[in-house]
Design an enzyme around this catalytic site. Structure first.
Site, PDB file in Angstrom:
ATOM      1  N   GLY A  13      37.081  18.872  53.545  1.00 22.54           N
ATOM      2  CA  GLY A  13      38.189  18.642  52.619  1.00 22.54           C
ATOM      3  C   GLY A  13      38.609  19.954  51.984  1.00 22.54           C
ATOM      4  O   GLY A  13      38.618  21.014  52.620  1.00 22.54           O
ATOM      5  N   VAL A  15      37.179  22.066  49.916  1.00 26.95           N
ATOM      6  CA  VAL A  15      36.208  23.170  49.976  1.00 26.95           C
ATOM      7  C   VAL A  15      35.808  23.467  51.419  1.00 26.95           C
ATOM      8  O   VAL A  15      35.795  24.630  51.856  1.00 26.95           O
ATOM      9  CB  VAL A  15      34.955  22.841  49.119  1.00 26.95           C
ATOM     10  CG1 VAL A  15      34.000  24.024  49.096  1.00 26.95           C
ATOM     11  CG2 VAL A  15      35.353  22.463  47.692  1.00 26.95           C
ATOM     12  N   ALA A  44      31.136  17.731  60.535  1.00 28.99           N
ATOM     13  CA  ALA A  44      31.287  16.271  60.434  1.00 28.99           C
ATOM     14  C   ALA A  44      32.282  15.981  59.323  1.00 28.99           C
ATOM     15  O   ALA A  44      32.328  16.695  58.320  1.00 28.99           O
ATOM     16  CB  ALA A  44      29.948  15.612  60.114  1.00 28.99           C
ATOM     17  N   LYS A 107      27.428  18.369  42.527  1.00 28.76           N
ATOM     18  CA  LYS A 107      26.700  18.223  41.256  1.00 28.76           C
ATOM     19  C   LYS A 107      26.206  16.803  41.037  1.00 28.76           C
ATOM     20  O   LYS A 107      25.148  16.584  40.444  1.00 28.76           O
ATOM     21  CB  LYS A 107      27.553  18.648  40.060  1.00 28.76           C
ATOM     22  CG  LYS A 107      28.873  17.899  39.918  1.00 28.76           C
ATOM     23  CD  LYS A 107      30.018  18.776  40.266  1.00 28.76           C
ATOM     24  CE  LYS A 107      31.294  18.025  40.512  1.00 28.76           C
ATOM     25  NZ  LYS A 107      32.364  18.892  40.988  1.00 28.76           N
ATOM     26  N   GLU A 192      42.425  13.896  39.276  1.00 27.55           N
ATOM     27  CA  GLU A 192      42.372  12.860  40.317  1.00 27.55           C
ATOM     28  C   GLU A 192      43.291  11.701  39.923  1.00 27.55           C
ATOM     29  O   GLU A 192      43.632  11.537  38.745  1.00 27.55           O
ATOM     30  CB  GLU A 192      40.943  12.294  40.398  1.00 27.55           C
ATOM     31  CG  GLU A 192      39.862  13.320  40.629  1.00 27.55           C
ATOM     32  CD  GLU A 192      39.723  13.701  42.090  1.00 27.55           C
ATOM     33  OE1 GLU A 192      40.134  12.902  42.952  1.00 27.55           O
ATOM     34  OE2 GLU A 192      39.233  14.808  42.358  1.00 27.55           O
ATOM     35  N   LYS A 207      27.057  18.590  35.387  1.00 24.09           N
ATOM     36  CA  LYS A 207      26.856  20.047  35.476  1.00 24.09           C
ATOM     37  C   LYS A 207      25.892  20.510  34.389  1.00 24.09           C
ATOM     38  O   LYS A 207      25.012  21.339  34.633  1.00 24.09           O
ATOM     39  CB  LYS A 207      28.203  20.762  35.354  1.00 24.09           C
ATOM     40  CG  LYS A 207      29.126  20.464  36.532  1.00 24.09           C
ATOM     41  CD  LYS A 207      30.551  20.888  36.242  1.00 24.09           C
ATOM     42  CE  LYS A 207      31.460  20.558  37.411  1.00 24.09           C
ATOM     43  NZ  LYS A 207      32.886  20.687  37.076  1.00 24.09           N
ATOM     44  N   GLY A 304      38.799  24.656  42.985  1.00 25.09           N
ATOM     45  CA  GLY A 304      39.763  25.123  43.978  1.00 25.09           C
ATOM     46  C   GLY A 304      39.034  25.476  45.262  1.00 25.09           C
ATOM     47  O   GLY A 304      37.860  25.886  45.226  1.00 25.09           O
TER      48      GLY A 304
HETATM   49  N1  LIG Z   1      37.401  20.781  45.077  1.00 19.25           N
HETATM   50  C1  LIG Z   1      36.854  21.579  44.171  1.00 19.25           C
HETATM   51  O1  LIG Z   1      37.545  22.363  43.525  1.00 19.25           O
HETATM   52  C2  LIG Z   1      35.370  21.565  43.939  1.00 19.25           C
HETATM   53  C3  LIG Z   1      34.801  22.455  42.997  1.00 19.25           C
HETATM   54  C4  LIG Z   1      33.420  22.478  42.817  1.00 19.25           C
HETATM   55  C5  LIG Z   1      32.628  21.599  43.539  1.00 19.25           C
HETATM   56  N2  LIG Z   1      33.215  20.729  44.422  1.00 19.25           N
HETATM   57  C6  LIG Z   1      32.350  19.821  45.152  1.00 19.25           C
HETATM   58  O2  LIG Z   1      32.476  20.088  46.543  1.00 19.25           O
HETATM   59  C7  LIG Z   1      32.294  18.883  47.281  1.00 19.25           C
HETATM   60  C8  LIG Z   1      33.511  18.663  48.160  1.00 19.25           C
HETATM   61  O3  LIG Z   1      34.669  18.560  47.352  1.00 19.25           O
HETATM   62  P1  LIG Z   1      36.146  18.547  47.975  1.00 19.25           P
HETATM   63  O4  LIG Z   1      37.065  18.718  46.824  1.00 19.25           O
HETATM   64  O5  LIG Z   1      36.236  19.488  49.115  1.00 19.25           O
HETATM   65  O6  LIG Z   1      36.247  17.033  48.497  1.00 19.25           O
HETATM   66  P2  LIG Z   1      37.354  16.384  49.437  1.00 19.25           P
HETATM   67  O7  LIG Z   1      38.547  17.259  49.528  1.00 19.25           O
HETATM   68  O8  LIG Z   1      37.514  14.994  48.989  1.00 19.25           O
HETATM   69  O9  LIG Z   1      36.643  16.393  50.869  1.00 19.25           O
HETATM   70  C9  LIG Z   1      35.579  15.570  51.180  1.00 19.25           C
HETATM   71  C10 LIG Z   1      35.275  15.724  52.642  1.00 19.25           C
HETATM   72  O10 LIG Z   1      34.118  14.934  52.940  1.00 19.25           O
HETATM   73  C11 LIG Z   1      34.399  14.117  54.050  1.00 19.25           C
HETATM   74  N3  LIG Z   1      33.672  12.873  53.902  1.00 19.25           N
HETATM   75  C12 LIG Z   1      33.751  11.980  52.905  1.00 19.25           C
HETATM   76  N4  LIG Z   1      32.961  10.929  53.132  1.00 19.25           N
HETATM   77  C13 LIG Z   1      32.383  11.166  54.320  1.00 19.25           C
HETATM   78  C14 LIG Z   1      31.499  10.434  55.130  1.00 19.25           C
HETATM   79  N5  LIG Z   1      31.046   9.236  54.756  1.00 19.25           N
HETATM   80  N6  LIG Z   1      31.088  10.976  56.289  1.00 19.25           N
HETATM   81  C15 LIG Z   1      31.554  12.173  56.695  1.00 19.25           C
HETATM   82  N7  LIG Z   1      32.418  12.909  55.971  1.00 19.25           N
HETATM   83  C16 LIG Z   1      32.825  12.397  54.807  1.00 19.25           C
HETATM   84  C17 LIG Z   1      35.899  13.883  54.060  1.00 19.25           C
HETATM   85  O11 LIG Z   1      36.312  13.564  55.370  1.00 19.25           O
HETATM   86  P3  LIG Z   1      37.856  13.333  55.772  1.00 19.25           P
HETATM   87  O12 LIG Z   1      38.533  14.647  55.511  1.00 19.25           O
HETATM   88  O13 LIG Z   1      37.824  13.002  57.205  1.00 19.25           O
HETATM   89  O14 LIG Z   1      38.353  12.239  54.893  1.00 19.25           O
HETATM   90  C18 LIG Z   1      36.393  15.237  53.551  1.00 19.25           C
HETATM   91  O15 LIG Z   1      36.564  16.113  54.630  1.00 19.25           O
HETATM   92  C19 LIG Z   1      32.064  17.786  46.233  1.00 19.25           C
HETATM   93  O16 LIG Z   1      30.688  17.611  46.019  1.00 19.25           O
HETATM   94  C20 LIG Z   1      32.711  18.369  44.987  1.00 19.25           C
HETATM   95  O17 LIG Z   1      32.144  17.847  43.808  1.00 19.25           O
HETATM   96  C21 LIG Z   1      34.562  20.710  44.645  1.00 19.25           C
END
Ligand SMILES: NC(=O)c1ccc[n+]([C@@H]2O[C@H](COP(=O)([O-])OP(=O)(O)OC[C@H]3O[C@@H](n4cnc5c(N)ncnc54)[C@H](OP(=O)(O)O)[C@@H]3O)[C@@H](O)[C@H]2O)c1
Length: 440
Positions: A13, A15, A44, A107, A192, A207, A304
């Protein structure tokens, strides 16, 4: 050059996709700095057909993240799916049980299962790295876990949720309501569709629980955090805070006290001129107060794709540079068997200054009565003021704002109950705790 470090990423996604792109774009540079190439061999996610803006045609695709963690020929499993449950939990556990290093930004997973997972990592001689899990790109985990070794930490606090800080900053700068700023944050992708986890303070609490463990050497106690979100903060509070020389921030605070450790997340008034008060918008900040170093304040991007991927990449690079068989830094700074039990300090015994805003009916003697209830509870007042745009209209409620010197939470709550019993209050009182940086 040494053999490549083979990595598998679950979650592509915001990140994950940024990380894949950076790994490809900086392949040569990373190989030179780490002394070995970093090869992405498996990924994956849920939907294989989704365009992620990166070429994955030569990378093995796993439908199932747990299968990737359990079966793929990898040295590092990178978990970027999110969530405390499965598949994040089972996949991280499966990788560690095989002795595969894990890097995660999750987290929620660490707040719930961090100590168990750290224990498995230790048994298997694997690393569990999670720099991106707290305050995104800011290297706060490394600072607490490694750089401050030997220091005794007295307090760690910070602005760790960009959504909340964006909303509070916009309310203050543009004089808009909470609801209007939340809608704007959603439009810009800072909040969100269901923002409750952020605005109710749960994200900050996750956190904070990780920082508490690192700062005080205790087991994680994510369910033992006093929690108040920002939904209750009005433009009136923000303006009154500014008039008094404060700004309102959602802080996560963990503090050593005589009766135990306080963990609390709540809207907080911080002095207007302090550095933490200047941290605006989606930016994060974490302050650590310790006996040898003094005060350390780290400010930077807390979220981000790129900022978070930068922290994940740093964790991967650390593994690439580590020597085989070398002693690893334990995930929470000390071996899990040496973590102390968490002893909670009751919120009732919290000591600090308070801002109290009361709406009262316009009646003679109310002002003096409020002051009397404060005195009866040993609360010393820094200021007490009456605000009203309608002095001439006795039907309009008046606003009374009190700022206390350091006092106890129990005393403030008791005084509020007595004041409520007097029958002149209109609506609920607003109580906001004041937090001062060291020596302020
Ligand atoms: N975004 C930020 O700014 C940020 C900052 C700090 C920490 N984080 C942490 O980083 C992590 C990822 O965040 P994100 O924002 O990148 O999330 P995201 O954009 O929602 O991406 C989640 C990814 O996980 C995949 N996924 C979800 N459920 C799954 C499953 N059951 N099996 C396989 N793949 C699965 C999704 O697949 P699909 O793409 O196919 O739907 C997607 O590619 C989280 O723990 C978040 O708390 C994020």
């Amino acid at each position: 050059m040494a053999d490549a470090l083979k990595i598998g990423i679950a979650g592509l996604g915001t990140v994950g996709a940024s990380l894949v792109r950076i790994l490809k774009e900086r392949h040569e540079m990373l190989a030179t700095t780490c002394g070995r190439p970093i090869e992405l061999v498996a990924v994956a996610a849920r939907d294989r057909s989704k365009d992620r803006g990166v070429d994955l045609s030569k990378t093995a695709w796993f439908e199932n993240a747990v299968a990737l963690a359990s079966e793929a020929d990898i040295d590092v499993f990178v978990e970027l799916m999110g969530g405390a449950g499965d598949p994040a939990y089972s996949s991280v556990k499966a990788a560690l049980e095989r002795g595969i290093h894990v890097v995660t930004a999750n987290k929620a997973l660490l707040a719930k299962h961090g100590i168990e997972l750290a224990g498995i990592a230790e048994e298997q001689g694997a690393l569990l790295n999670y720099e991106a899990a707290v305050a995104g790109g800011i290297p706060v985990i490394k600072a607490l876990r490694e750089s401050l070794t030997g220091n005794t930490v007295s307090r760690v606090y910070g602005i760790m949720n960009g959504t909340c800080n964006y909303i509070l900053t916009k309310m203050e700068k543009e004089g808009l309501t909470f609801e209007a700023c939340l809608t704007e944050a959603q439009r810009l992708g800072y909040a969100e569709a269901d923002p409750s986890f952020d605005i109710e303070g749960n994200d900050t609490a996750h956190k904070l629980s990780i920082l508490t463990s690192l700062a005080f050497g205790t087991a994680i106690a994510a369910d033992d955090i006093y929690l108040e979100g920002i939904t209750n903060i009005s433009i009136e509070d923000i303006q009154a805070a500014a008039d008094l020389g404060y700004r309102i921030k959602l802080l996560g605070v963990a503090q050593r006290t005589e009766s135990g450790i306080e963990q609390r997340v709540h809207p907080t008034m911080v002095p207007y001129d302090s550095v933490i008060a200047q941290v605006d918008g989606v930016t994060n900040a974490v302050a650590v107060e310790s006996d040898i170093l003094g005060e350390l304040l780290m400010v930077g991007p807390g979220a981000g794709g790129n900022a978070t991927a930068s922290a994940v990449l740093g964790d991967i690079a650390d593994i690439a540079k580590s020597r085989p068989g070398a002693q690893h830094v334990p995930a929470f700074g000390r071996p899990t068997t040496a973590l102390l039990p968490y002893k909670r300090a009751r919120m009732q015994s919290h000591e600090g200054g308070y801002f109290i805003r009361l709406k009262v009916v316009d009646r003679t003697g109310v002002f003096a009565n409020i002051a009397r209830h404060m005195a009866e509870n040993d609360i010393s007042l820094e200021s007490i003021m009456q605000h009203s745009k309608h002095y001439a209209d006795p039907a309009e409620p008046k606003t009374i704002i009190l700022v206390t010197h350091a006092t106890h939470e129990a005393a403030v709550r008791k005084a509020i109950v007595s004041i409520k019993g007097e029958g002149y209050l209109v609506g609920e009182p607003q109580v906001i705790r004041i937090e001062r940086p060291k020596d302020w």
